[in-house]
Design an enzyme around this catalytic site. Structure first.
Site: not given
Ligand SMILES: Cc1cc2nc3c(=O)[nH]c(=O)nc-3n(C[C@H](O)[C@H](O)[C@H](O)COP(=O)(O)OP(=O)(O)OC[C@H]3O[C@@H](n4cnc5c(N)ncnc54)[C@H](O)[C@@H]3O)c2cc1C
Length: 373
Positions: A125, A240
């Site tokens: 991410s 995962e």
């Molecule tokens: C506890 C925790 C641990 C994590 N650990 C890691 C890690 O070790 N390494 C790593 O790389 N990442 C990690 N992550 C990150 C995680 O993979 C991302 O938070 C996740 O992929 C969502 O991306 P974002 O936070 O950018 O949200 P966004 O992608 O910005 O999403 C925001 C909202 O929009 C919705 N949304 C986005 N796109 C769509 C779509 N096409 N259709 C419908 N709805 C949509 C999402 O569901 C969400 O509700 C972690 C996250 C958490 C909470």
């Protein structure tokens, strides 16, 4: 003796003797607890051959059957053994190296994971690439026999204790989306890597921002071909999402028992609405267990999205219930969060990491039901 009996006896002996102090430590929202003693425990497990059971013997595993792996995870949870510090190595990068690594990469990277010597974190991410992972902007180029990596990752769990990071980055300048990405293995302990903790809702810091500023890794530390990183990254996500849920469910069972016990103590068990929610929670956990048993197979497929969606939504509802049964007293965190408050707050993350619920629904719609994008 069956593997289950062997594991039960070994865990009981180890966790009542030298390692009695690590029992129950760590886990989601509690990763800060006893990292060092849990790392010693990881090495102890490795030495006795209780890590990476599925792996070939050549890399320290037991080539164990799925049934035996499940039995071990169940016994592990039942013994209240501490949360593993090496789960990203064993569960994510290890299987990916087994699938895509060269013989040299397997020999170099798998044994230290099995022994508990090297810990890993996942660098996917970025601020502008979460659900939309193909928007990764971190870049790398070759220079004098090494990849040079520049960019920012975010939400990187356990980066502050990791020795290595698997980094998805752009190695073909000007490429777009999932083309031109590569999957690099980057050492964390070097001047070009800065790790900055992020404080969570629980007040603890399990994930981090990671800045790569000219970080270097040997040219050979790439999984798959340059430009083919997307395929490798998707395989890791499959591992995962499919992570052994049967062991996890014993933890869930224990949490639910604690919620029911609290409901009895506070009188919430006499509230008809809360009673109904408690019963539903129990029923759904039974369904989850039966589904997980049906889905047991070595190669994860699209059904892992159903499992991820189901357990994470269930667990988030359990968190809400854990808060509700405490009544007004649960709204006060005097001297730190209690277990049920922590469960409530951390379970909000379950429907986000490893692909949010919306993304899992998209995958089920498109790949399983054949619906249009
Ligand atoms: C506890 C925790 C641990 C994590 N650990 C890691 C890690 O070790 N390494 C790593 O790389 N990442 C990690 N992550 C990150 C995680 O993979 C991302 O938070 C996740 O992929 C969502 O991306 P974002 O936070 O950018 O949200 P966004 O992608 O910005 O999403 C925001 C909202 O929009 C919705 N949304 C986005 N796109 C769509 C779509 N096409 N259709 C419908 N709805 C949509 C999402 O569901 C969400 O509700 C972690 C996250 C958490 C909470």
């Amino acid at each position: 003796m069956s593997l289950r009996e062997e594991a039960r006896a070994w865990l009981e002996e180890s966790l009542s003797g030298e390692f009695a102090h690590v029992r129950g430590l760590g886990g989601p929202g509690r990763e800060h607890e006893g990292h060092e003693p849990r790392h010693d425990w990881e090495r102890h497990l490795g030495k006795a051959g209780w890590t990476c059971l599925a792996w070939p013997e050549r890399y320290g595993g037991r080539a164990a059957s799925l049934e035996d792996q499940v039995a071990f995870h169940e016994e592990y949870a039942r013994a209240d053994a501490p949360a593993r510090v090496g789960h990203i190595g064993e569960g994510l990068i290890g299987p990916t190296i087994l699938e895509f690594g060269t013989a040299e990469q397997k020999d170099r990277f798998l044994p230290p994971i099995q022994r508990g010597d090297e810990l890993w974190c996942q660098g996917y991410s970025e601020p502008e690439a979460g659900s939309d992972l193909a928007n990764v902007q971190t870049r790398a180029h070759l220079d004098d026999g090494a990849w040079v990596v520049t960019g920012q990752k975010v939400w990187t769990s356990l980066a502050h204790v990791a020795d290595w990071c698997f980094v998805l980055c752009r190695t073909e300048p000007g490429s777009r989306r999932h083309h031109g990405l590569s999957y690099l293995l980057v050492p964390m302990d070097q001047p070009g890597v800065t790790v900055r903790p992020i404080v969570q809702l629980t007040g603890t810091s399990e994930f981090n921002e990671v800045f790569f500023d000219g970080a270097r890794t040997d040219a050979g530390n790439i999984l798959g071909a340059p430009g083919d990183g997307w395929r490798v990254a998707m395989a890791t996500l499959g591992y995962e999402r499919g992570a052994s849920t049967l062991g996890q469910q014993i933890g869930f069972r224990r949490e639910l028992a604690k919620v029911i016990e609290t409901a009895r103590r506070t009188g919430a068990d006499r509230d008809p609405v809360l009673r109904d929610r408690l019963v539903r929670s129990w029923l759904e956990l039974e369904i989850m267990r039966l589904n997980a048993l049906r889905m047991l197979r070595p190669e994860p497929g699209p059904e892992v999205s159903i499992a991820k969606l189901y357990w994470s939504e269930w667990h988030r509802r359990l968190g809400e219930l854990a808060q509700a049964v405490q009544g007004k007293a649960g709204l006060v965190a005097d001297g730190g969060l209690n277990d049920l408050q922590r469960l409530h707050l951390f379970s909000r993350a379950d429907t986000i990491y490893a692909g949010s619920s919306e993304i899992q629904r998209n995958i089920i719609a498109e790949r399983t039901l054949g619906l249009p994008r």
